[in-house]
Scaffold this motif. Structure first.
Motif, PDB file in Angstrom:
ATOM      1  N   VAL A   1      -1.220 -18.430 -18.623  1.00  0.00           N
ATOM      2  CA  VAL A   1      -2.072 -19.585 -18.309  1.00  0.00           C
ATOM      3  C   VAL A   1      -1.617 -20.240 -17.010  1.00  0.00           C
ATOM      4  N   TRP A   2      -0.300 -20.405 -16.836  1.00  0.00           N
ATOM      5  CA  TRP A   2       0.222 -21.025 -15.608  1.00  0.00           C
ATOM      6  C   TRP A   2      -0.148 -20.176 -14.389  1.00  0.00           C
ATOM      7  N   LEU A   3       0.019 -18.866 -14.502  1.00  0.00           N
ATOM      8  CA  LEU A   3      -0.323 -17.984 -13.381  1.00  0.00           C
ATOM      9  C   LEU A   3      -1.811 -18.039 -13.070  1.00  0.00           C
ATOM     10  N   ASN A   4      -2.636 -18.171 -14.094  1.00  0.00           N
ATOM     11  CA  ASN A   4      -4.070 -18.279 -13.872  1.00  0.00           C
ATOM     12  C   ASN A   4      -4.419 -19.560 -13.116  1.00  0.00           C
ATOM     13  N   LEU A   5      -3.704 -20.654 -13.433  1.00  0.00           N
ATOM     14  CA  LEU A   5      -3.973 -21.931 -12.785  1.00  0.00           C
ATOM     15  C   LEU A   5      -3.399 -22.014 -11.381  1.00  0.00           C
ATOM     16  N   PHE A   6      -2.175 -21.531 -11.214  1.00  0.00           N
ATOM     17  CA  PHE A   6      -1.454 -21.804  -9.973  1.00  0.00           C
ATOM     18  C   PHE A   6      -0.960 -20.558  -9.231  1.00  0.00           C
ATOM     19  N   GLY A   7      -1.136 -19.395  -9.821  1.00  0.00           N
ATOM     20  CA  GLY A   7      -0.631 -18.187  -9.166  1.00  0.00           C
ATOM     21  C   GLY A   7      -1.213 -17.978  -7.781  1.00  0.00           C
ATOM     22  N   GLY A   8      -2.487 -18.361  -7.605  1.00  0.00           N
ATOM     23  CA  GLY A   8      -3.121 -18.182  -6.304  1.00  0.00           C
ATOM     24  C   GLY A   8      -2.507 -19.027  -5.210  1.00  0.00           C
ATOM     25  N   LEU A   9      -1.833 -20.123  -5.584  1.00  0.00           N
ATOM     26  CA  LEU A   9      -1.214 -20.988  -4.581  1.00  0.00           C
ATOM     27  C   LEU A   9       0.077 -20.396  -4.026  1.00  0.00           C
ATOM     28  N   LEU A  10       0.625 -19.407  -4.725  1.00  0.00           N
ATOM     29  CA  LEU A  10       1.918 -18.861  -4.327  1.00  0.00           C
ATOM     30  C   LEU A  10       1.813 -17.855  -3.192  1.00  0.00           C
TER      31      LEU A  10
END
Length: 351
Positions: free
Chosen positions: A116-125
């Motif tokens: 869930v965290w990667l889905n929300l914020f993974g693109g910002l990395l």
């Protein structure tokens, strides 16, 4: 007799049936190595760590359904959303505890908040920049109590930005900014504590009423070599975390609605919003603004782009947003100066 002697052998120190050379019976931990086998109470790896598994599920639920956390009591929903990325730190903590407990259940369940965290914020990395734009914009809450105004003036002059928006301007520091930036930025306008400096002509200045009783937002037209852009400079009211009132953000929320209404009514197609919004893109209370505009950091940045507090940034409450054919090509955060915020900048291409 031989048969009797063999039967008596265990009494002389031999191994008991089912025991290994160390004398340990089945289900007993051997040595000091890490194992998912049974513990001293006979529980398997699937039966240990249920509390950790529940905490992992709770973390996943807060991440996935943060918008359902009510704001009715202390604006808890907005408080959670302001620092939502940091909730992911629960995952490595729970992982270490699960490994220590040798809990298969907790390890499996931890996959859920991780995904869930990667889905929300993974693109910002990842770095989403796409090269140089037509011009650079910068926004900075310079802080009324700035401890190094000359240093901030130098930071702004060295930034390479063509359009600069500043918040918390007042008194003697304001005069220092006006004189220190005059050579690099021949055009500027200041409305109370917010200002705009530009290498391009400024016109059509009008105050935006954000319902706080004094001016902390305005609109101006900047005529770039590629065409006109409506630039909004805003400093929304501060929020506070109080023991008796929780996350107090009511005035900020009213101002966000007023600012969103003004941006929506803007006649020009290409619009920039630069300023300290005292909220993140995840904060539902900024939806009147964020639902109609795109974040430069989210579209073209590398990382979270946290801007506050300057000494150890934990949230991006300063924003550069756009709509209507302005394409951000890169976004970044500048180094610390005498303010409690860090300046943010972005390159834009006039489409």
């Amino acid at each position: 007799m031989a048969q009797a002697d063999r039967a008596a052998a265990p009494a002389d120190g031999g191994a008991t049936p089912g025991a290994d050379a160390s004398g340990a019976g089945p289900g007993t931990r051997r040595g000091r190595g890490w194992s998912l086998g049974r513990d001293d109470r006979g529980r398997s790896g699937w039966r240990r760590g249920w509390i950790l598994a529940v905490l992992a599920l709770l973390t996943a639920a807060l991440l996935a359904f943060h918008s359902q956390v009510p704001n009715g009591v202390g604006n808890l929903g907005s408080l959670l959303e302001t620092f939502l990325p940091w909730l992911g730190l629960a995952v490595p903590v729970l992982l270490l505890l699960a490994l220590w407990r040798r809990s298969v259940t907790a390890l499996v369940v931890l996959l859920l908040p991780s995904l869930v965290w990667l889905n929300l914020f993974g693109g910002l990395l990842t770095d989403k920049s796409s090269g140089k734009g037509d011009w650079t914009v910068l926004s900075h809450n310079v802080a009324a109590a700035n401890t190094d105004v000359p240093g901030t003036v130098k930071l702004l002059n060295d930034s390479g930005a063509q359009i600069v928006a500043l918040q918390e301007l007042a008194g003697k520091p304001l005069r220092s900014y006006e004189s220190g930036l005059a050579e690099a930025y021949p055009y500027h306008v200041v409305q109370n504590t917010v200002g705009l400096w530009s290498k391009y002509p400024i016109s059509g200045v009008s105050v935006v009423d954000i319902k706080i009783g004094w001016t902390r937002a305005f609109r101006a037209q900047v005529t770039t070599p590629q065409g006109p852009v409506a630039v909004y400079v805003a400093h929304l009211p501060s929020v506070r975390v109080k023991s008796e009132g929780g996350f107090t953000a009511d005035r900020r929320d009213v101002s966000a609605q007023a600012l969103g209404d003004a941006v929506q009514a803007e006649p020009l197609k290409k619009v920039l919003l630069l300023g300290d919004l005292n909220g993140t893109m995840n904060d539902r209370s900024l939806a009147p603004v964020t639902s109609q505009m795109r974040s430069a950091q989210g579209a073209a940045g590398d990382g979270f782009g946290f801007s506050w507090p300057a000494s150890a940034p934990m949230a991006r409450i300063d924003q550069i947003l756009s709509k209507g054919g302005l394409k951000p090509t890169s976004s970044w955060v500048l180094g610390a100066d005498g303010s409690d915020h860090r300046a943010i900048a972005a390159d834009y291409r006039y489409a």
